[in-house]
Design a protein around this motif. Structure first.
Motif, PDB file in Angstrom:
ATOM      1  N   ILE A 144      25.974 -45.701 154.681  1.00  0.00           N
ATOM      2  CA  ILE A 144      24.811 -44.964 154.292  1.00  0.00           C
ATOM      3  C   ILE A 144      23.643 -45.262 155.230  1.00  0.00           C
ATOM      4  O   ILE A 144      23.011 -44.384 155.682  1.00  0.00           O
ATOM      5  CB  ILE A 144      24.357 -45.404 152.985  1.00  0.00           C
ATOM      6  CG1 ILE A 144      25.290 -44.660 152.009  1.00  0.00           C
ATOM      7  CG2 ILE A 144      22.894 -44.821 152.794  1.00  0.00           C
ATOM      8  CD1 ILE A 144      25.050 -44.518 150.550  1.00  0.00           C
ATOM      9  N   ASP A 145      23.676 -46.530 155.914  1.00  0.00           N
ATOM     10  CA  ASP A 145      22.803 -46.747 156.973  1.00  0.00           C
ATOM     11  C   ASP A 145      22.997 -45.717 158.219  1.00  0.00           C
ATOM     12  O   ASP A 145      22.071 -45.651 158.943  1.00  0.00           O
ATOM     13  CB  ASP A 145      22.925 -48.382 157.240  1.00  0.00           C
ATOM     14  CG  ASP A 145      22.337 -49.129 156.195  1.00  0.00           C
ATOM     15  OD1 ASP A 145      21.462 -48.727 155.169  1.00  0.00           O
ATOM     16  OD2 ASP A 145      22.443 -50.294 156.371  1.00  0.00           O
ATOM     17  N   LYS A 146      24.203 -45.497 158.200  1.00  0.00           N
ATOM     18  CA  LYS A 146      24.536 -44.666 159.654  1.00  0.00           C
ATOM     19  C   LYS A 146      24.267 -43.076 159.127  1.00  0.00           C
ATOM     20  O   LYS A 146      23.692 -42.453 160.241  1.00  0.00           O
ATOM     21  CB  LYS A 146      26.167 -44.860 159.832  1.00  0.00           C
ATOM     22  CG  LYS A 146      26.387 -44.097 161.179  1.00  0.00           C
ATOM     23  CD  LYS A 146      27.883 -44.616 161.500  1.00  0.00           C
ATOM     24  CE  LYS A 146      28.920 -44.275 160.578  1.00  0.00           C
ATOM     25  NZ  LYS A 146      30.195 -44.596 161.171  1.00  0.00           N
ATOM     26  N   VAL A 147      24.608 -42.721 158.045  1.00  0.00           N
ATOM     27  CA  VAL A 147      24.815 -41.328 157.927  1.00  0.00           C
ATOM     28  C   VAL A 147      23.405 -40.538 156.846  1.00  0.00           C
ATOM     29  O   VAL A 147      22.862 -39.529 156.905  1.00  0.00           O
ATOM     30  CB  VAL A 147      26.138 -40.519 157.301  1.00  0.00           C
ATOM     31  CG1 VAL A 147      27.036 -40.988 158.170  1.00  0.00           C
ATOM     32  CG2 VAL A 147      26.358 -41.144 156.030  1.00  0.00           C
ATOM     33  N   GLY A 148      22.923 -41.615 156.139  1.00  0.00           N
ATOM     34  CA  GLY A 148      22.034 -41.321 155.176  1.00  0.00           C
ATOM     35  C   GLY A 148      22.489 -40.658 153.926  1.00  0.00           C
ATOM     36  O   GLY A 148      23.517 -40.150 153.846  1.00  0.00           O
ATOM     37  N   TYR A 149      21.430 -40.434 153.046  1.00  0.00           N
ATOM     38  CA  TYR A 149      21.842 -39.993 151.743  1.00  0.00           C
ATOM     39  C   TYR A 149      21.680 -38.387 151.880  1.00  0.00           C
ATOM     40  O   TYR A 149      20.789 -38.106 152.800  1.00  0.00           O
ATOM     41  CB  TYR A 149      20.758 -40.238 150.608  1.00  0.00           C
ATOM     42  CG  TYR A 149      21.123 -41.780 150.061  1.00  0.00           C
ATOM     43  CD1 TYR A 149      22.335 -41.855 149.346  1.00  0.00           C
ATOM     44  CD2 TYR A 149      20.298 -42.738 150.227  1.00  0.00           C
ATOM     45  CE1 TYR A 149      22.418 -43.297 148.840  1.00  0.00           C
ATOM     46  CE2 TYR A 149      20.326 -43.774 149.692  1.00  0.00           C
ATOM     47  CZ  TYR A 149      21.603 -44.046 148.881  1.00  0.00           C
ATOM     48  OH  TYR A 149      21.972 -45.635 148.590  1.00  0.00           O
ATOM     49  N   LEU A 167      26.206 -39.194 145.576  1.00  0.00           N
ATOM     50  CA  LEU A 167      25.025 -40.170 145.558  1.00  0.00           C
ATOM     51  C   LEU A 167      23.883 -39.793 146.545  1.00  0.00           C
ATOM     52  O   LEU A 167      24.040 -39.478 147.497  1.00  0.00           O
ATOM     53  CB  LEU A 167      25.461 -41.681 146.086  1.00  0.00           C
ATOM     54  CG  LEU A 167      26.906 -41.931 145.516  1.00  0.00           C
ATOM     55  CD1 LEU A 167      27.397 -43.331 146.233  1.00  0.00           C
ATOM     56  CD2 LEU A 167      26.943 -41.951 143.891  1.00  0.00           C
ATOM     57  N   THR A 168      22.675 -39.781 145.732  1.00  0.00           N
ATOM     58  CA  THR A 168      21.482 -39.185 146.439  1.00  0.00           C
ATOM     59  C   THR A 168      20.317 -40.297 146.687  1.00  0.00           C
ATOM     60  O   THR A 168      19.543 -40.249 147.395  1.00  0.00           O
ATOM     61  CB  THR A 168      20.862 -38.189 145.567  1.00  0.00           C
ATOM     62  OG1 THR A 168      20.275 -38.662 144.426  1.00  0.00           O
ATOM     63  CG2 THR A 168      21.870 -36.875 145.632  1.00  0.00           C
ATOM     64  N   ASN A 169      20.530 -41.711 145.918  1.00  0.00           N
ATOM     65  CA  ASN A 169      19.791 -42.702 146.173  1.00  0.00           C
ATOM     66  C   ASN A 169      20.232 -44.012 146.034  1.00  0.00           C
ATOM     67  O   ASN A 169      21.402 -43.918 145.353  1.00  0.00           O
ATOM     68  CB  ASN A 169      18.546 -42.470 145.196  1.00  0.00           C
ATOM     69  CG  ASN A 169      18.567 -42.204 143.818  1.00  0.00           C
ATOM     70  OD1 ASN A 169      19.589 -43.022 143.233  1.00  0.00           O
ATOM     71  ND2 ASN A 169      18.172 -41.243 143.453  1.00  0.00           N
TER      72      ASN A 169
END
Length: 393
Positions: A144-149, A167-169
């Motif tokens: 997630i740090d790489k692609v984001g939500y 997953l959004t958050n």
């Protein structure tokens, strides 16, 4: 030629595969767990013999059934179920009985495991969303740090939208990992796009004898949000999808199969994937599209995909032509508990001449497919949208 069809009674329209194979002079042998007396009459007529097992989950029973047919009829040339659930068992049976017309155990991982599918896409240079196996919370956080939500998480081996999460958050991320089952999951960047499938029947050289495109809604939303299902088979295949579909089957090395390959058609440009309108790979399914979609292809293209498949088995070619007219074939369903403007009688009065299928679905299909379905053959996209609004509005 001896062709073993595993579970030929499900879905019930698959009797048409058996019928067309039988008409081509092929010896069709069925193995299933349904009582013989419960099989539909056209299926019984198409089968040379049917071997009932107590459970298709019991490999030893199914193995003995194949061995019996091999003893009685000679070498087995084909073993197929056309069903995602049994693909791994099909491959194991082909391996054990040295059947070369299909995927064997040494290659099954690349069509069942989403992480291995992704590897093939990347090696072939086919645009596809970034993905990572997330067995731990730390691995998920790093992705997630790489692609984001948002991201999509789903079992590495799974059918349809089963156990799929969006997953959004961070709160939803923690909830997922708190409930993470003991199976491998993959996490994938979220792509804004329309799901389009490339459906094809392939010959022994991985060349398509038939091609079609169907546009699908997100099945996960249908189930989770209790929405009505609507989707349609198109009259033509866009050239961009045709090219990517053909590249994909070559990359996976699949032949002599009916395949259902899923792609996103981007509605928002994405770096590394393409501009709006481009296609990006989602996943492969080495079997026909589910439900009545093969029949919808017939109506859309004025042809018979069951016969095209049977001709491929018999001759490695195609004899069934397509008609001069192509259509949108549209499926629209209704669920219990929803309120609709128009009655069944009003639907049939307005669209009866265009209706090609209409029935109550089996209870097991209600969450995804709806309880009542209407399928119509229509000339234009605007007509297709108007039909959906009338049925579901």
């Amino acid at each position: 030629m001896n062709y073993i069809f595993i579970s030929p009674n499900f879905p019930h329209t698959y009797w048409q595969f058996c019928d067309c194979l039988h008409r081509n002079g092929i010896n069709v042998l069925g193995i299933g767990d349904a009582p013989y007396d419960g099989l539909e009459a056209p299926l019984k007529a198409a089968l040379t013999e049917y071997y009932r097992v107590d459970s298709l989950e019991d490999y030893d029973q199914v193995y003995r059934a194949v061995a019996f047919f091999a003893f009685k009829y000679g070498k087995i040339d084909w073993i197929e179920s056309m069903n995602e659930y049994w693909l791994e068992q099909d491959a194991r049976l082909r391996t054990d009985f040295n059947v070369t017309t299909g995927i064997r155990s040494d290659r099954i991982g690349f069509i069942k495991e989403k992480s291995l599918m992704k590897k093939i896409y990347l090696e072939a240079g086919i645009p596809t969303a970034r993905q990572s196996v997330v067995s731990t919370r730390e691995a998920g956080r790093a992705f997630i740090d790489k692609v984001g939500y948002p991201v999509i998480v789903k079992p590495n081996v799974g059918v349809g939208a089963t156990d799929t999460w969006k997953l959004t958050n961070d709160s939803e991320f923690d909830a997922f990992f708190d409930a993470l089952p003991e199976v491998p999951y993959v996490m994938e960047e979220f792509i804004e796009g329309i799901i389009c499938s490339y459906d094809a029947i392939l010959d022994s050289k991985c060349e398509p004898l038939f091609e079609s495109m169907t546009v699908w809604p997100p099945v996960m939303d249908i189930v989770v949000k209790d929405l009505d299902l609507k989707y349609y088979t198109c009259p033509e295949v866009p050239e961009g999808l045709r090219k990517l579909g053909r590249r994909t089957v070559k990359a996976f090395g699949v032949d002599r199969r009916f395949v259902h390959l899923e792609f996103f058609r981007l509605t928002k440009a994405r770096k590394g994937l393409g501009k709006v309108g481009d296609f990006a790979a989602l996943e492969v399914n080495m079997r026909p599209a589910g439900g009545y979609t093969p029949d919808m292809m017939n109506f859309a293209h004025s042809t018979n995909v069951y016969q095209i498949y049977a001709d491929m088995v018999a001759t490695d070619g195609r004899r069934e032509p397509e008609g001069p007219e192509h259509f949108y074939c549209v499926y629209a369903s209704r669920k219990d508990g929803h309120t609709y403007t128009h009655t069944h009688e009003e639907i049939m009065e307005r669209y009866g001449a265009d209706m090609v299928m209409q029935e109550e679905m089996p209870p097991m299909n209600w969450p995804q497919m709806g309880r009542y379905m209407y399928t119509a053959k229509l000339k234009g996209f605007e007509d297709a949208e108007a039909f959906i609004r009338f049925v579901q509005g």
